[in-house]
Design an enzyme around this catalytic site. Structure first.
Site, short mmCIF file in Angstrom:
data_model
loop_
_atom_site.label_atom_id
_atom_site.label_comp_id
_atom_site.label_asym_id
_atom_site.label_seq_id
_atom_site.Cartn_x
_atom_site.Cartn_y
_atom_site.Cartn_z
N CYS A 145 17.27 33.18 19.67
CA CYS A 145 16.82 33.23 18.27
C CYS A 145 17.54 32.23 17.37
CB CYS A 145 16.96 34.65 17.73
SG CYS A 145 18.46 35.46 18.28
N HIS A 259 18.36 36.32 10.72
CA HIS A 259 19.61 35.62 11.02
C HIS A 259 19.85 34.52 9.98
CE1 HIS A 259 20.00 37.67 14.73
NE2 HIS A 259 19.82 36.69 15.59
#
Ligand code: A2P
Length: 353
Positions: A145, A259
């Protein structure tokens, strides 16, 4: 970079009637649910969707395009008639079942780390290196990710001015550790607010009102943890810069599903922040959020549930006297560009030929 940059959009898919059968392995997980939503929201042309998970979830019903689809247990016979299999059930399941799916005639797009560093398996961010894929690929790997979110932001800068070094600090959400970790963050926070004791069972440390070094195992030799090593290796691979020096510290923060990363990029030559802003603004899959007057920069709460990656705080790195470095702040939805969306974009690219 294998980069012939091109916009990937649902409109690029030919509507010739040959809609594929798609299967999701790990359909009940945090990413699995987002895969279903991405297929639905992007109007992915499929003739049938099969949902696969463990025996624990068999019989469960999940909504898709106005119908309730029944989850089936994943077995070696699950891939009969499947054209595209989206895997998100962890590396062990991928290692065992992805080759079985390919042998049954499916193209596999794998969200786990199982095949990401295999020389024969392309590791793809469609806005960055779509040309890494070919029609012969049985398995296509979806990146870590952080690597996906960071490289989509770096790609337009790197195309204009070669990147020669990265220094990264991440602020990573619970979702990267799965649906159970997201629930643990909710439960731990509720317990803390109620003044109750809470013992974590999913992540190794207290999560409410706390942060900690990423829970991946630390390699004693380098001192880097598994997440940091994955980001380094995968970023090099996606950008096609095998020797790129990358320093990184990965931290788990009490955010549910986006994130963030502070990235300092050293280029071959000085790059003006204004030029970098223009490149980001024009970059595929990106949105510039860089309002200095309002002190408004990328935030997890503003990217949650959104496809684009936010980039801002673009400024010269005062720590590099050569003037060749810029610092930026990048935030992306971990479950979307960091996982499900990127996988569906790969599937769209596969269909587009
Ligand atoms: P299940 O819900 O039946 O356990 P997450 O990353 O959010 O933890 O999700 C993991 C996904 O992988 C879930 O859909 C989970 O299904 C699935 N999964 C875990 N173990 C297996 C297994 N042995 N066989 C098939 N699917 C599995």
């Amino acid at each position: 970079m294998n980069d012939q940059p091109r916009e990937i959009s649902p409109a690029a898919i030919p509507a010739d009637g040959s809609a594929p059968v798609v299967a999701i392995v790990g359909a009940t997980g945090a990413v699995g649910v987002e895969l279903m939503q991405c297929l639905e929201s992007r109007n992915f042309p499929l003739s049938r969707l099969r949902l696969l998970a463990s025996a624990r979830s068999a019989g469960q019903r999940l909504p898709f395009r106005g119908e309730d689809l029944v989850v089936e247990e994943l077995t070696e016979d699950s891939f009969e008639g499947v054209d595209i299999a989206l895997f998100s059930a962890g590396a062990t399941i991928s290692r065992k079942f992805a080759p079985i799916a390919v042998a049954a005639g499916a193209r596999v797009i794998d969200n786990s780390s199982a095949f990401r560093m295999d020389a024969d398996v392309p590791l793809v961010v469609p806005e960055v290196n779509p040309a890494a894929m070919s029609a012969q690929d049985g398995i296509i790997a979806n990146p870590n990710c952080v690597a996906a979110i960071m490289t989509v932001a770096l790609a337009p800068l790197h195309r204009a001015h070669p990147v020669r070094r990265l220094q990264v600090a991440t602020y990573q959400a619970a979702s990267g550790a799965g649906a159970a970790a997201m629930q643990e963050l909710r439960d731990a926070t509720a317990a803390a607010l109620a003044g109750e004791a809470f013992t974590p069972t999913v992540l190794p440390h207290p999560y409410a009102f706390n942060l900690f070094s990423h829970n991946a195992e630390v390699d004693p030799e380098s001192g880097y943890n598994g997440e940091e090593l994955k980001v380094i290796a995968e970023t090099r691979r996606i950008l096609d810069l095998p020797e790129l020096p990358v320093g990184i510290t990965c931290i788990r923060v009490p955010v549910l599903r986006a994130h963030a990363m502070a990235v300092t990029v050293e280029f071959d030559e000085p790059v003006a922040p204004e030029e970098a802003r223009a490149l980001i603004e024009a970059g595929a899959g990106l949105r510039l959020v860089d309002d200095v007057a309002a002190n408004h920069f990328p935030m997890p709460c503003e990217v949650t549930g959104r496809e684009e990656v936010l980039v801002g705080r673009i400024r010269r790195d005062l720590g590099d006297p050569s003037g060749r470095s810029l610092s930026l702040f990048i935030v992306g939805d971990q479950l979307l560009k960091g996982a499900a969306l990127n996988a569906v974009q790969i599937a769209e690219t596969v269909l587009a030929g």
